[in-house]
Design a protein around this motif. Sequence first.
Motif, PDB file in Angstrom:
ATOM      1  N   LYS A 188      -1.468   5.885   7.941  1.00  0.00           N
ATOM      2  CA  LYS A 188      -0.046   6.006   7.609  1.00  0.00           C
ATOM      3  C   LYS A 188       0.379   7.449   7.346  1.00  0.00           C
ATOM      4  CE  LYS A 188      -0.709   2.643   4.713  1.00  0.00           C
ATOM      5  NZ  LYS A 188      -0.509   1.825   3.527  1.00  0.00           N
ATOM      6  N   ILE A 194      -6.676  11.093  -2.227  1.00  0.00           N
ATOM      7  CA  ILE A 194      -6.867  10.065  -1.197  1.00  0.00           C
ATOM      8  C   ILE A 194      -5.937  10.395  -0.036  1.00  0.00           C
ATOM      9  CG2 ILE A 194      -6.706   7.616  -0.597  1.00  0.00           C
ATOM     10  CD1 ILE A 194      -7.142   6.895  -3.468  1.00  0.00           C
ATOM     11  N   ASP A 236      -0.213   8.945   4.602  1.00  0.00           N
ATOM     12  CA  ASP A 236       0.055   9.145   3.175  1.00  0.00           C
ATOM     13  C   ASP A 236      -1.062   9.931   2.515  1.00  0.00           C
ATOM     14  OD1 ASP A 236       2.328   7.709   3.382  1.00  0.00           O
ATOM     15  OD2 ASP A 236       1.508   5.850   2.539  1.00  0.00           O
ATOM     16  N   GLN A 269       2.402  13.746  -4.033  1.00  0.00           N
ATOM     17  CA  GLN A 269       2.340  12.594  -3.160  1.00  0.00           C
ATOM     18  C   GLN A 269       3.325  12.783  -2.023  1.00  0.00           C
ATOM     19  OE1 GLN A 269       3.243   8.874  -4.906  1.00  0.00           O
ATOM     20  NE2 GLN A 269       4.763   9.674  -6.306  1.00  0.00           N
ATOM     21  N   ALA A 325      -2.195  11.739  -1.471  1.00  0.00           N
ATOM     22  CA  ALA A 325      -1.870  11.950  -2.888  1.00  0.00           C
ATOM     23  C   ALA A 325      -2.992  12.739  -3.509  1.00  0.00           C
ATOM     24  CB  ALA A 325      -1.719  10.607  -3.603  1.00  0.00           C
ATOM     25  N   GLU A 378      -4.175   4.618  -7.799  1.00  0.00           N
ATOM     26  CA  GLU A 378      -5.632   4.502  -7.697  1.00  0.00           C
ATOM     27  C   GLU A 378      -6.316   5.711  -8.315  1.00  0.00           C
ATOM     28  OE1 GLU A 378      -7.297   3.588  -3.778  1.00  0.00           O
ATOM     29  OE2 GLU A 378      -5.443   2.487  -3.377  1.00  0.00           O
ATOM     30  N   LEU A 379      -5.757   6.881  -8.047  1.00  0.00           N
ATOM     31  CA  LEU A 379      -6.324   8.110  -8.604  1.00  0.00           C
ATOM     32  C   LEU A 379      -6.206   8.114 -10.116  1.00  0.00           C
ATOM     33  CD1 LEU A 379      -4.932  10.708  -6.049  1.00  0.00           C
ATOM     34  CD2 LEU A 379      -7.267   9.877  -6.204  1.00  0.00           C
ATOM     35  N   GLU A 380      -5.060   7.671 -10.619  1.00  0.00           N
ATOM     36  CA  GLU A 380      -4.834   7.614 -12.069  1.00  0.00           C
ATOM     37  C   GLU A 380      -5.876   6.752 -12.760  1.00  0.00           C
ATOM     38  OE1 GLU A 380      -2.418   8.963 -13.997  1.00  0.00           O
ATOM     39  OE2 GLU A 380      -0.733   9.477 -12.704  1.00  0.00           O
ATOM     40  N   ASP A 406     -10.782  14.040 -23.802  1.00  0.00           N
ATOM     41  CA  ASP A 406      -9.847  15.141 -23.835  1.00  0.00           C
ATOM     42  C   ASP A 406     -10.044  15.913 -25.144  1.00  0.00           C
ATOM     43  OD1 ASP A 406      -7.790  16.663 -22.926  1.00  0.00           O
ATOM     44  OD2 ASP A 406      -6.213  15.288 -23.578  1.00  0.00           O
ATOM     45  N   GLU A 451     -11.993   9.999 -19.091  1.00  0.00           N
ATOM     46  CA  GLU A 451     -12.436  11.306 -19.562  1.00  0.00           C
ATOM     47  C   GLU A 451     -12.163  11.521 -21.043  1.00  0.00           C
ATOM     48  OE1 GLU A 451     -10.720  14.195 -17.022  1.00  0.00           O
ATOM     49  OE2 GLU A 451     -12.187  13.837 -15.437  1.00  0.00           O
ATOM     50  N   GLU A 471      -8.904   6.115 -11.999  1.00  0.00           N
ATOM     51  CA  GLU A 471     -10.221   6.748 -12.122  1.00  0.00           C
ATOM     52  C   GLU A 471     -10.256   7.838 -13.172  1.00  0.00           C
ATOM     53  OE1 GLU A 471     -11.758   7.992  -8.350  1.00  0.00           O
ATOM     54  OE2 GLU A 471     -10.785   6.257  -7.437  1.00  0.00           O
ATOM     55  N   LYS A 472      -9.097   8.436 -13.418  1.00  0.00           N
ATOM     56  CA  LYS A 472      -9.035   9.584 -14.332  1.00  0.00           C
ATOM     57  C   LYS A 472      -9.134   9.206 -15.798  1.00  0.00           C
ATOM     58  CE  LYS A 472      -8.392  13.800 -12.536  1.00  0.00           C
ATOM     59  NZ  LYS A 472      -8.820  15.086 -13.053  1.00  0.00           N
ATOM     60  N   LEU A 518      -1.556   5.040  -3.896  1.00  0.00           N
ATOM     61  CA  LEU A 518      -2.579   6.072  -3.755  1.00  0.00           C
ATOM     62  C   LEU A 518      -2.709   6.829  -5.066  1.00  0.00           C
ATOM     63  CD1 LEU A 518      -2.121   7.705  -0.239  1.00  0.00           C
ATOM     64  CD2 LEU A 518      -3.729   5.965  -0.955  1.00  0.00           C
ATOM     65  N   LEU A 519      -1.562   7.218  -5.628  1.00  0.00           N
ATOM     66  CA  LEU A 519      -1.572   7.950  -6.880  1.00  0.00           C
ATOM     67  C   LEU A 519      -2.068   7.065  -8.019  1.00  0.00           C
ATOM     68  CD1 LEU A 519      -0.923  10.821  -7.514  1.00  0.00           C
ATOM     69  CD2 LEU A 519       1.393  10.152  -8.121  1.00  0.00           C
ATOM     70  N   ASN A 531       0.813  -1.215   0.000  1.00  0.00           N
ATOM     71  CA  ASN A 531       0.000   0.000   0.000  1.00  0.00           C
ATOM     72  C   ASN A 531       0.846   1.264   0.000  1.00  0.00           C
ATOM     73  OD1 ASN A 531      -2.367  -1.266  -0.065  1.00  0.00           O
ATOM     74  ND2 ASN A 531      -3.161  -0.485   1.868  1.00  0.00           N
ATOM     75  N   ALA A 532       2.009   1.162  -0.565  1.00  0.00           N
ATOM     76  CA  ALA A 532       2.911   2.320  -0.531  1.00  0.00           C
ATOM     77  C   ALA A 532       2.279   3.516  -1.220  1.00  0.00           C
ATOM     78  CB  ALA A 532       4.229   1.957  -1.178  1.00  0.00           C
ATOM     79  N   GLN A 533       2.918   4.650  -1.069  1.00  0.00           N
ATOM     80  CA  GLN A 533       2.404   5.914  -1.597  1.00  0.00           C
ATOM     81  C   GLN A 533       2.011   5.858  -3.069  1.00  0.00           C
ATOM     82  OE1 GLN A 533       5.200   8.996  -0.867  1.00  0.00           O
ATOM     83  NE2 GLN A 533       5.086   8.745   1.338  1.00  0.00           N
ATOM     84  N   GLU A 534       2.822   5.187  -3.856  1.00  0.00           N
ATOM     85  CA  GLU A 534       2.594   5.130  -5.291  1.00  0.00           C
ATOM     86  C   GLU A 534       1.210   4.591  -5.602  1.00  0.00           C
ATOM     87  OE1 GLU A 534       5.493   4.642  -7.909  1.00  0.00           O
ATOM     88  OE2 GLU A 534       6.804   5.809  -6.613  1.00  0.00           O
ATOM     89  N   LEU A 569      -4.290  14.384  -7.537  1.00  0.00           N
ATOM     90  CA  LEU A 569      -4.090  14.332  -8.982  1.00  0.00           C
ATOM     91  C   LEU A 569      -5.062  15.307  -9.627  1.00  0.00           C
ATOM     92  CD1 LEU A 569      -2.998  12.709 -11.550  1.00  0.00           C
ATOM     93  CD2 LEU A 569      -5.002  11.264 -11.241  1.00  0.00           C
TER      94      LEU A 569
END
Lengths: 300, 179
Positions: free
Chosen positions: B56, B51, B58, B95, B60, A24-26, A34, A32, A28-29, A21-22, A16-19, B62
């Motif tokens: 933790k 999120i 953390d 992040q 991020a 997961e966001l990516e 463009d 769209e 969903e994006k 989180l990003l 579940n490292a920081q990457e 976007l």
Amino acid sequence: MKKIILLFILLPFFANAQEDLLGELEKEKTKETDYTFATFKGTRLVNGHTIETKNAGSLEFIFQHRFGALDGGLYEMFGLDEAYVRLGLDYGITDNLSVSIGRNSADKIMDGYLKYKILKQSSGEKNMPFSITALGGAAYSISPKKDDEPEGFKSVDRLAYTGQLLIARKITSNLSLQLMPTFIHKNAVNKFAEKNDQIAIGFGGRLKVTKSVALTTEYYYRLDPPDNDLLASVGDEKRYNALGFGIDIETGGHVFQLVLTNTSSLTERTVITETNGDFFGGDIHLGFNVTRTFQLKKNK
Amino acid sequence: MKFFLFMVFAVALNFTTSAQQRYFAEKSKVSFYSDGVVEDITAVNEKVTSIFDAFKGDVAFLMSIKDFQFEKKLMQVHFNEKYMESEKYPKSTFQGKIVGFNSAEEGVQQVRAVGKLSIHGVTKDVDAIGTIEKNGSFLQVKSKFNVKLLDYNINVPQIVWKNIAQQVEVTIEFTYRQL
């Protein structure tokens, strides 16, 4: 063994490292659409239109100017003694629909257009390779004066219409190309030499050289042009396909377009069907289009 | 067998504790303000996703550069085309970690965010202070910091330099809801 336990306890932390989180966001994006923007800098390519319309609530004042032909020699100060002007206003009713009016000094033509964006180039969820804008216009000649009207002249004879499809693709962020099938109807022509309905295909493009400077070109090829000898026999001048080159310079709310073209006129009817200059014979006119945009209504 | 169960429990525990502490931004607003000689410029992006993992620390976020809305549409086109080059660099991300947040405590807390901010294809370490207001399962996060355009290779052409300050003030307002 203890190490393995420790590993298992820590595993979710690594996974579940920081990457993530990003990441997961990516995810969903991606859904769209463009839409391509700024295919051209202005609403005019050289003499004709681009697919661009004004945004809702913005008003553009456009000042277009063509000098005489460069081959006029020193006596004509290489064309600078002569000047043809169009003053116009373009207004965005919605982001897709804009309306324009203008007044040309040559032939004292009042013209007006409606321009509507039918399709917009996009990628992503909705994929569209081209942008298409439709243009419908009318031009009314104020010349000749009422008193100077020839025998049999009716006021409907002063009118001409333009229908145009502007099809463009922004190929890279620097290169955009445009195709312009055009239909022009003139109420009054010399029937002996010329038809009322005329069709032309335009080609054009722009190449950005820096962030604010672009080179443009435009050529209108007439599919069924009147015969030049026939025109000469009825006392008209020879006619050529309109060709132009330009440099666009953009600064804030202004766009300056410096052009070289074989026509001195500034509305579709005259540019496309009545260009008298032979570009390669030296009939080149220097000119410019200057626009200033005012935001009348604020973008929500 | 006992050992195996212990491991499963250990793993599950970690997942559940972190899952319970996950917050997703329901409302977001990132805006910037630039104080110019000729005119002040502001733009707002309300389509930012984020999120926050309170367990933790953390965090991020976007955003698409094109989602910034300007009062003047022409300015928005120039922003995307000339300064941010958003066809080449469509996104901006952050992040990092939020330090100093106690998830057990309700009310306003002073926190610090440390991490990597990416704008215009350039990633820089940033450090900003802000507040988190905890209200049941909602968190309201606010922060304000300055971004220097040159740090992110954002070149404003000389000809319009008067319009755009070399530094912009960025304001962040997120409302998170616990998942």
